[in-house]
Structure formats: C-alpha cells, structure tokens
Scaffold this motif. Structure first.
Motif, PDB file in Angstrom:
ATOM      1  N   ARG A  83       0.837  -1.204   0.000  1.00 32.69           N
ATOM      2  CA  ARG A  83       0.000   0.000   0.000  1.00 32.69           C
ATOM      3  C   ARG A  83       0.879   1.265   0.000  1.00 32.69           C
ATOM      4  O   ARG A  83       0.553   2.261  -0.647  1.00 32.69           O
TER       5      ARG A  83
ATOM      6  N   ARG B 128       7.903  -6.673  -5.826  1.00 34.93           N
ATOM      7  CA  ARG B 128       7.809  -7.832  -4.933  1.00 34.93           C
ATOM      8  C   ARG B 128       9.188  -8.220  -4.420  1.00 34.93           C
ATOM      9  O   ARG B 128       9.363  -8.523  -3.248  1.00 34.93           O
TER      10      ARG B 128
ATOM     11  N   ASP C   3       2.031 -14.104   0.480  1.00 34.56           N
ATOM     12  CA  ASP C   3       3.080 -15.026   0.028  1.00 34.56           C
ATOM     13  C   ASP C   3       4.093 -15.301   1.130  1.00 34.56           C
ATOM     14  O   ASP C   3       5.243 -15.615   0.861  1.00 34.56           O
TER      15      ASP C   3
ATOM     16  N   ARG D  19      -9.667  -7.894  -5.857  1.00 36.29           N
ATOM     17  CA  ARG D  19      -8.323  -8.160  -5.322  1.00 36.29           C
ATOM     18  C   ARG D  19      -8.094  -9.662  -5.111  1.00 36.29           C
ATOM     19  O   ARG D  19      -6.999 -10.162  -5.345  1.00 36.29           O
TER      20      ARG D  19
HETATM   21  O1   DC Z   1      -3.519  -7.155   3.244  1.00 38.12           O
HETATM   22  P1   DC Z   1      -3.958  -5.935   2.426  1.00 38.12           P
HETATM   23  O2   DC Z   1      -5.358  -6.049   1.940  1.00 38.12           O
HETATM   24  O3   DC Z   1      -3.695  -4.656   3.135  1.00 38.12           O
HETATM   25  O4   DC Z   1      -3.004  -5.965   1.159  1.00 38.12           O
HETATM   26  C1   DC Z   1      -3.062  -5.003   0.150  1.00 38.12           C
HETATM   27  C2   DC Z   1      -2.689  -5.623  -1.190  1.00 38.12           C
HETATM   28  O5   DC Z   1      -1.307  -5.947  -1.224  1.00 38.12           O
HETATM   29  C3   DC Z   1      -3.435  -6.904  -1.547  1.00 38.12           C
HETATM   30  O6   DC Z   1      -4.490  -6.621  -2.433  1.00 38.12           O
HETATM   31  C4   DC Z   1      -2.422  -7.779  -2.192  1.00 38.12           C
HETATM   32  C5   DC Z   1      -1.094  -7.166  -1.894  1.00 38.12           C
HETATM   33  N1   DC Z   1      -0.222  -8.018  -1.073  1.00 38.12           N
HETATM   34  C6   DC Z   1       0.607  -8.873  -1.731  1.00 38.12           C
HETATM   35  O7   DC Z   1       0.564  -8.961  -2.948  1.00 38.12           O
HETATM   36  N2   DC Z   1       1.493  -9.626  -1.010  1.00 38.12           N
HETATM   37  C7   DC Z   1       1.531  -9.543   0.323  1.00 38.12           C
HETATM   38  N3   DC Z   1       2.424 -10.292   0.998  1.00 38.12           N
HETATM   39  C8   DC Z   1       0.659  -8.671   1.006  1.00 38.12           C
HETATM   40  C9   DC Z   1      -0.237  -7.928   0.280  1.00 38.12           C
END
Ligand code: DC
Length: 227
Positions: free
Chosen positions: A39, A113, A135, A184
């Motif tokens: 975010r 990532r 992940d 999402r």
């Molecule tokens: O947990 P969250 O809804 O605040 O996460 C926001 C976005 O970040 C979610 O749509 C997918 C991504 N995300 C990710 O790809 N890998 C992670 N380890 C955590 C979140």
C-alpha cells in the motif's frame, strides 16, 4: 520457549491483521503487516505521478524503488505500529479506497515484490515474528515453523472491511467494498509472480463463524505445539 516464525496468509479482509496483532501481543512477538508495504508503494506511485489515468508507468516506478523507504513505528496513541513512507506517517492514508483500488496493479510487479520480500526477510530474520500477507508461507518464509492460511465467506469479509472503513470515517458503499474485495481476490490468486496459494504445510483457519477469542485460542494451541 524457542521463538519461531509465524506466517499468516489469506484473502483480503479475512481478519489476518486483527488476529496477528492480538497474537503478537499475547506471546510478545513482533508483527509485520506486509499489505501495508504494498500500500505504501502504491501511495508513492500515486503521489509521484507514476499512476496516471489508472495506468502504472512501471519503468519509472522500478527506477525509483531505491527512493522508497518504508518503516513501521509504534504509536503511543493507537498502541499499534503505524506505517511510514519516507518518514511520513501514512497509516490512515494507505487504508483508503483509492489505494485499495490501485494496489493490485503495483503488487503484480516483479521488481516491487523482490524489494518487499527482501525487506520482509530482513525484518523477520531474528524469528519471534508474525508476518501476514499473501506469500509469506510460500515465498518470504517457506521454512516458517507455523503457517496458517486464513479464509472466510465473502459476506463476512465485506462486512468486516465495510465496518472497518466506517469506523475510520471513510464513507464507501457496501457494493464498492464488495467489488474491490472480489477483484483483489482475483488479482491476488491469478498474478504471475507469487500468487496467493495455500502452502502445502499450512493449517487452514476459516473464521467465518469464529469470535476473535476463538481464533486466538486456536493460534495459541498451534504455537504451543510448534515451539
Ligand atoms: O492485506 P492488504 O489487503 O492490506 O493488502 C493489500 C494488497 O497488497 C493486496 O491486495 C495484495 C497485496 N499483497 C501482496 O501482494 N502480497 C503480500 N504479501 C501482502 C499484500
């Protein structure tokens, strides 16, 4: 008692953060909300003109990744840890709908990532950490001693996210929240790089009908078994 690494993965708005925070307090572990990190990158991209008309200038973002500093600091006010982007407390801003609507475009980028995963591995290298995201048990800490995969019905998840946003004074419609959560879920499970999948050795926790106390007790039993 030996400290272990606890990885919690699962769909959006399953209550991962709530559970991870209460568990961390109860067993005196640190807690990392990795979604907050994606975010923060999304906020940076929006603030710096890298996302324009819903299009991400990937090359520009990748070129600026070293300028993005993300950290967590304990807040005396909320008694929780707030996310900071380049030294500014962005905890509230990153929870808004604008960020939720763009974060999937950012979290599919391989280089983003890679940077987040490297930071997360550094944050958790001493063990005694509960990290939650998508992940963690598969990519960030594949050797975590305890992996939990959380899920809940779509109705329950939408209600949770809606209530959470209302409580923060962020006014959105239930339909918008549902659309965002479903989209999402789709993006998280279908992306090319580290999609959301249940690790083979993860314990599933469907908390649709469980109270926060039930969930904490469930986790405490698992932690006891694994330490
Ligand atoms: O947990 P969250 O809804 O605040 O996460 C926001 C976005 O970040 C979610 O749509 C997918 C991504 N995300 C990710 O790809 N890998 C992670 N380890 C955590 C979140």
């Amino acid at each position: 008692m030996n400290k272990i690494t606890i990885a919690i993965d699962g769909y959006s708005s399953c209550g991962k953060s709530t559970l991870a925070k209460t568990l961390a307090m109860s067993i005196d572990y640190s807690y990392v909300d990795t979604g907050a990190m994606y975010r923060c990158v999304t906020l940076y991209a929006l603030e710096n003109g890298i996302i324009k008309n819903d299009q991400v200038d990937k090359e520009s973002l990748v070129g600026q990744l070293d300028d993005i500093s993300i950290s967590f600091q304990h807040s005396e006010q909320s008694k929780e840890s707030d996310a900071y982007l380049n030294g500014v407390n962005v905890e509230e801003t990153i929870r808004g709908m604008d960020i939720s609507n763009h974060v999937s475009q950012i979290s599919i980028i391989k280089e983003v990532r890679e940077k987040m995963v490297a930071m997360q591995q550094k944050m958790g290298k001493e063990k005694g950490v509960i990290m939650e995201g998508r992940d963690i048990g598969t990519v960030v800490f594949p050797d975590a001693e305890l992996k939990v995969f959380m899920t809940a019905s779509i109705e329950v998840r939408v209600k949770r996210r809606y209530d959470e946003m209302q409580a923060k004074g962020l006014h959105v419609s239930v339909d918008d929240v549902k659309e965002n959560v479903l989209s999402r879920d789709y993006e998280d499970t279908h992306r090319k790089h580290s999609p959301l999948v249940q690790a083979d050795d993860a314990v599933v926790l469907d908390n649709s009908d469980l109270s926060e106390e039930d969930q904490l007790n469930f986790m405490l039993k698992l932690v006891e078994q694994r330490t």
